[in-house]
Write a protein that holds these residues in place. Structure first.
Motif, short mmCIF file in Angstrom:
data_model
loop_
_atom_site.label_atom_id
_atom_site.label_comp_id
_atom_site.label_asym_id
_atom_site.label_seq_id
_atom_site.Cartn_x
_atom_site.Cartn_y
_atom_site.Cartn_z
N GLU A 34 41.39 -32.77 31.59
CA GLU A 34 41.66 -31.67 32.51
C GLU A 34 41.76 -30.31 31.81
OE1 GLU A 34 41.99 -31.45 35.89
OE2 GLU A 34 41.25 -33.50 36.04
N THR A 35 41.94 -30.32 30.49
CA THR A 35 42.07 -29.04 29.78
C THR A 35 40.77 -28.24 29.80
OG1 THR A 35 41.49 -29.99 27.62
CG2 THR A 35 43.82 -30.00 28.25
N ARG A 37 39.56 -27.04 32.20
CA ARG A 37 39.79 -25.94 33.15
C ARG A 37 40.11 -24.62 32.45
NH1 ARG A 37 40.25 -27.98 38.31
NH2 ARG A 37 40.58 -30.24 38.42
N ALA A 38 40.59 -24.71 31.20
CA ALA A 38 40.87 -23.48 30.43
C ALA A 38 39.61 -22.65 30.25
CB ALA A 38 41.47 -23.84 29.08
N THR A 92 45.64 -18.29 25.76
CA THR A 92 45.08 -19.37 26.58
C THR A 92 44.33 -20.37 25.70
OG1 THR A 92 43.15 -17.93 27.03
CG2 THR A 92 44.88 -18.03 28.71
N TRP A 96 45.11 -24.48 25.22
CA TRP A 96 44.08 -25.51 25.21
C TRP A 96 44.14 -26.33 23.92
CZ3 TRP A 96 39.90 -26.16 21.88
CH2 TRP A 96 38.95 -27.11 22.28
N TYR A 99 46.90 -29.08 23.62
CA TYR A 99 46.65 -30.35 24.30
C TYR A 99 45.45 -31.10 23.71
CZ TYR A 99 50.00 -29.16 27.95
OH TYR A 99 51.15 -28.85 28.63
N THR A 100 44.49 -30.36 23.19
CA THR A 100 43.26 -31.00 22.70
C THR A 100 43.34 -31.36 21.22
OG1 THR A 100 42.03 -29.66 24.30
CG2 THR A 100 40.75 -30.77 22.61
#
Length: 226
Positions: A34-35, A37-38, A92, A96, A99-100
């Motif tokens: 879902e990341t 979306r960044a 931002t 990202w 999480y990644t």
């Protein structure tokens, strides 16, 4: 109304980006999930930053050719908003990366180059604040603005591609290609880029109008004191 149509477009595109970026479906990619979306916020903010810095450099060149106060104001205010977009873009990107990659800052060449580019522009404002003579400040900062933009391009777009990097599109690590950025994402990504650039231009023009009004008021006060 006719002159402000692009501002309405900017608001509509930004609202659409926020809604689409958070709610529309995205491809299921390993690790990214879902990341992804960044992409709707991080990358368009960088595009906005580069556009605003480019406009700032153009007005710096115009000032050097024809030293009008208005050109200096245009140059510095576009740089102001461009720097704000750059800071938002790097934050931002850190969200990202957290999480990644597992942490917000890895010292990745892309991150390092972006940080150096922002520091170069921060130095631009330090330079302006250190000079009291208005003409000297405008002339030197115009030259520096051109240098800063010329330095930013290799720092962000060239050098990271020549080194090992985990960032998409750098060091042999492919960016979001036709298989990642599918039609669903393009329907949000391209309007997002346009929307953020327009919003950046809007903010810059607001700041410019405020500066011009302040200059006019100062001139009136000077005439009264004579």
């Amino acid at each position: 109304m006719k002159k402000g149509w692009w501002k309405i477009v900017a608001v509509v595109l930004l609202v659409y980006t926020i809604i689409g970026g958070l709610l529309f479906s995205v491809p299921r990619l390993s690790i990214v999930n879902e990341t992804v979306r960044a992409l709707y916020f991080h990358v368009p903010m960088w595009f906005g930053m580069v556009t605003l810095f480019l406009i700032s450099a153009v007005f710096a060149i115009r000032y050097l050719r024809d030293p009008k106060t208005e050109y200096d104001i245009y140059s510095v205010e576009f740089a102001n908003v461009g720097l704000a977009f750059g800071v938002l873009g790097i934050f931002t990107g850190m969200i990202w990366a957290n999480y990644t990659w597992g942490s917000p800052w890895h010292g990745d060449p892309k991150q390092t180059g972006a940080a150096i580019a922002l520091l170069v522009y921060l130095a631009y404002f330090v330079l302006r604040g250190s000079l009291n003579n208005e003409e000297q400040r405008a002339r030197l900062s115009a030259v520096y603005s051109i240098f800063a933009f010329a330095a930013m391009i290799p720092l962000i777009f060239i050098i990271p591609r020549l080194q090992d990097s985990m960032h998409p599109g750098s060091g042999g690590n492919p960016g979001f290609n036709m298989y990642d950025l599918d039609n669903r994402m393009r329907a949000v990504f391209y309007p997002a880029c346009t929307g953020w650039i327009l919003v950046g231009g809007w903010l810059a023009t607001l700041r410019i109008r405020m500066r011009l009004m302040a200059n006019d008021l100062n001139e009136i006060e000077d005439e009264k004191n004579r």
